[in-house]
Motif scaffolding. Structure first.
Motif, mmCIF file in Angstrom:
data_model
loop_
_atom_site.group_PDB
_atom_site.id
_atom_site.type_symbol
_atom_site.label_atom_id
_atom_site.label_comp_id
_atom_site.label_asym_id
_atom_site.label_seq_id
_atom_site.Cartn_x
_atom_site.Cartn_y
_atom_site.Cartn_z
ATOM 1 N N THR A 144 0.962 -0.813 -0.085
ATOM 2 C CA THR A 144 0.086 0.109 0.108
ATOM 3 C C THR A 144 0.893 1.372 -0.084
ATOM 4 O O THR A 144 0.656 1.983 -0.426
ATOM 5 C CB THR A 144 -1.224 -0.001 1.263
ATOM 6 N N GLY A 145 2.053 1.266 0.976
ATOM 7 C CA GLY A 145 3.384 2.901 0.449
ATOM 8 C C GLY A 145 3.332 2.919 -0.969
ATOM 9 O O GLY A 145 4.097 3.817 -1.212
ATOM 10 N N VAL A 146 2.904 2.215 -2.356
ATOM 11 C CA VAL A 146 3.084 2.094 -3.026
ATOM 12 C C VAL A 146 2.321 3.594 -3.135
ATOM 13 O O VAL A 146 2.463 4.991 -4.050
ATOM 14 C CB VAL A 146 3.953 1.412 -3.938
ATOM 15 N N GLY A 147 1.180 3.443 -3.989
ATOM 16 C CA GLY A 147 0.025 4.248 -4.080
ATOM 17 C C GLY A 147 -0.209 5.037 -2.796
ATOM 18 O O GLY A 147 -0.074 6.388 -3.515
ATOM 19 N N LEU A 148 0.165 5.020 -2.038
ATOM 20 C CA LEU A 148 0.464 6.443 -0.816
ATOM 21 C C LEU A 148 1.115 7.503 -0.697
ATOM 22 O O LEU A 148 1.593 8.380 -1.438
ATOM 23 C CB LEU A 148 0.574 5.887 0.836
ATOM 24 N N GLY A 149 2.583 6.592 -1.322
ATOM 25 C CA GLY A 149 3.858 8.172 -1.962
ATOM 26 C C GLY A 149 3.714 8.451 -3.535
ATOM 27 O O GLY A 149 3.558 9.678 -3.582
ATOM 28 N N ILE A 150 2.372 7.125 -4.565
ATOM 29 C CA ILE A 150 1.655 8.241 -5.596
ATOM 30 C C ILE A 150 1.296 9.076 -5.243
ATOM 31 O O ILE A 150 0.902 10.833 -5.963
ATOM 32 C CB ILE A 150 1.746 6.962 -6.543
ATOM 33 N N VAL A 250 -3.040 11.756 -8.757
ATOM 34 C CA VAL A 250 -3.596 11.899 -7.412
ATOM 35 C C VAL A 250 -4.961 10.815 -7.740
ATOM 36 O O VAL A 250 -4.986 9.516 -7.328
ATOM 37 C CB VAL A 250 -3.754 12.826 -6.850
ATOM 38 N N LEU A 251 -5.105 10.176 -9.293
ATOM 39 C CA LEU A 251 -5.876 9.592 -9.485
ATOM 40 C C LEU A 251 -5.476 8.646 -9.800
ATOM 41 O O LEU A 251 -6.448 7.191 -9.572
ATOM 42 C CB LEU A 251 -6.700 9.640 -9.967
ATOM 43 N N PHE A 252 -3.727 8.259 -10.015
ATOM 44 C CA PHE A 252 -3.517 7.312 -10.772
ATOM 45 C C PHE A 252 -3.074 6.292 -8.917
ATOM 46 O O PHE A 252 -2.699 5.440 -8.884
ATOM 47 C CB PHE A 252 -1.874 7.605 -11.640
ATOM 48 N N GLY A 253 -2.865 7.516 -8.064
ATOM 49 C CA GLY A 253 -2.804 6.940 -6.954
ATOM 50 C C GLY A 253 -3.226 6.788 -5.952
ATOM 51 O O GLY A 253 -3.868 5.103 -5.153
ATOM 52 N N VAL A 254 -4.624 6.811 -5.773
ATOM 53 C CA VAL A 254 -6.112 6.560 -5.674
ATOM 54 C C VAL A 254 -5.927 4.698 -5.961
ATOM 55 O O VAL A 254 -6.175 4.044 -5.559
ATOM 56 C CB VAL A 254 -7.118 7.075 -5.777
ATOM 57 N N GLY A 255 -5.822 4.630 -6.953
ATOM 58 C CA GLY A 255 -6.197 3.329 -8.266
ATOM 59 C C GLY A 255 -5.079 2.431 -7.540
ATOM 60 O O GLY A 255 -4.863 1.821 -7.286
ATOM 61 N N ALA A 256 -4.140 2.684 -7.466
ATOM 62 C CA ALA A 256 -2.328 2.019 -6.566
ATOM 63 C C ALA A 256 -2.869 1.624 -5.312
ATOM 64 O O ALA A 256 -2.584 0.862 -4.682
ATOM 65 C CB ALA A 256 -1.299 2.791 -6.413
ATOM 66 N N LEU A 257 -3.533 2.739 -4.822
ATOM 67 C CA LEU A 257 -3.787 2.165 -3.550
ATOM 68 C C LEU A 257 -5.556 1.129 -3.021
ATOM 69 O O LEU A 257 -5.229 0.477 -2.403
ATOM 70 C CB LEU A 257 -4.516 3.675 -2.374
#
Length: 393
Positions: A144-150, A250-257
């Motif tokens: 989940t750290g990946v998505g949080l970072g994005i 940010v949407l990319f990061g939400v998806g990654a989360l």
């Protein structure tokens, strides 16, 4: 009381793993994407050089993925993990001025190297200390750290850029340093990780496993256009500005989360073989969207789906490796996963260099997304063919 202390230690180790993926992947690699148009706009680098610097980070990631386990065979894993988080932090501060291209290239490579090593080492160092019933949750939390970072990079970078590029790099460095300190004493202490090269050579992988390595490498190729060019495409290609480009990041990061949880749920319902295939089909459609339908709604869909795919495909391929090696010992599975991770890193680095060169020559964003989608279609066809071979074997 002892159980409670042990439980606290486990959660501190999981938090350390999350911080490592946040620093090494979420920030050290992905914060560069929303910075790309700003570096060009400020005149630090021209578009082709800036794209090559993104590719340098992915080449470093490949080197880190290849050498990470070897380093952990020489030194205690906790010491290597701390050193890699410090290296990623130092790279942010080192890039805080308009230095020559080669200086930037070295430090972007170093940041990628740290990220690759952290990706290979963090989860294997933490998970053996987690009770088996909690390992799925723990693995999900770490990635989940990946998505949080994005998401953090997409939110913080536009805010920091208001006070200038130098302070943006320093701000990211300060956040990385804070997370390094937070993780510092959370790593499980122990000796060096066992490295068993013999496990890599015997027994030989079957056709389905060999195909999976290639499929995972092609999957990486398909994800690169979004990972490197999404913000620049929206900001400069569509002329919508850096702030709008960062919103899509940010949407990319939400998806990654959401990706790892959704992918795991899908695999629980339909099995890893079908889940991998479904993911490839969905990714191919999502990567093609910016080339075909660059309207706001479709860009939202594309950003969310591809964002979810970046960390979401990890548990799917890991589960598929286990499915293809049902009776293998853990060292054999770990060796197969190491080869798969290297294939992904290799696909990523090759595509980043190839697409950066193509973009420098053509300036055509649509072509990049079309090639990414083609790589994913090829991966799906290869998977279908290997699965048919597996059934008839």
């Amino acid at each position: 009381m002892h159980h409670e202390a042990t439980s606290v230690g486990v959660w501190r180790a999981i938090l350390a793993g999350l911080c490592a993926s946040l620093v090494g992947i979420g920030l050290a690699r992905f914060a560069y994407t929303p910075l790309l148009p700003a570096l060009i706009g400020a005149g630090w680098f021209d578009p082709s050089d800036a794209a090559y610097l993104g590719a340098a980070n992915l080449a470093g990631y490949l080197a880190g993925a290849l050498l990470g386990r070897r380093m952990a065979g020489w030194f205690p894993a906790a010491r290597v993990l701390r050193a890699m988080m410090l290296l990623a932090t130092a790279a942010f501060f080192a890039c805080a001025g308009p230095w020559p291209f080669l200086w930037f290239f070295f430090w972007r490579f170093a940041a990628g190297f740290a990220g690759g090593a952290l990706m290979v080492l963090a989860a294997p160092t933490v998970l053996p200390h987690v009770p088996p019933a909690r390992r799925g949750l723990a693995g999900g939390a770490i990635f989940t750290g990946v998505g949080l970072g994005i998401a953090a990079s997409g939110t913080l970078v536009p805010l920091l850029l208001r006070v200038g590029l130098t302070l943006t790099w320093c701000g990211l460095g300060a956040l990385s340093l804070l997370l390094t300190v937070l993780a510092w004493s959370g790593w499980p202490e122990g000796g060096a990780l066992p490295v068993r090269p013999a496990a890599l050579s015997a027994p030989h992988p079957g056709p389905a496993l060999k195909a999976l390595y290639v499929v995972y490498g092609l999957d990486a190729v398909g994800l690169v256009p979004h990972m490197v060019f999404l913000v620049d495409f929206v900001a400069r290609g569509l002329g919508r500005g850096l702030a709008t480009g960062a919103h899509y990041w940010v949407l990319f990061g939400v998806g990654a989360l959401l990706g790892p949880v959704l992918a795991g749920h899908l695999a629980d319902r339909i099995g890893f073989r079908l889940a991998v295939r479904s993911a490839l089909l969905l990714q191919a459609a999502a990567v093609a969207l910016p080339a075909l339908l660059p309207g706001a709604f479709w860009l939202v869909v594309s950003s969310l789906v591809v964002g979810a795919s970046v960390p979401g495909v990890v548990p799917l391929v890991l589960g598929r490796v286990h499915e293809l090696l049902p009776h293998a010992d853990p060292a054999r599975r770990a060796a197969a996963w190491s080869i798969a991770t290297t294939a992904f890193a290799l696909g990523q680095a090759a595509a980043a260099y190839g697409l950066s060169a193509l973009f420098a020559r053509s300036g055509d964003y649509a072509l990049l997304f079309a090639l990414g989608a083609a790589a994913l279609v090829l991966a799906l066809l290869l998977d279908l063919g290997a699965t048919r071979h597996e059934r008839t074997a």
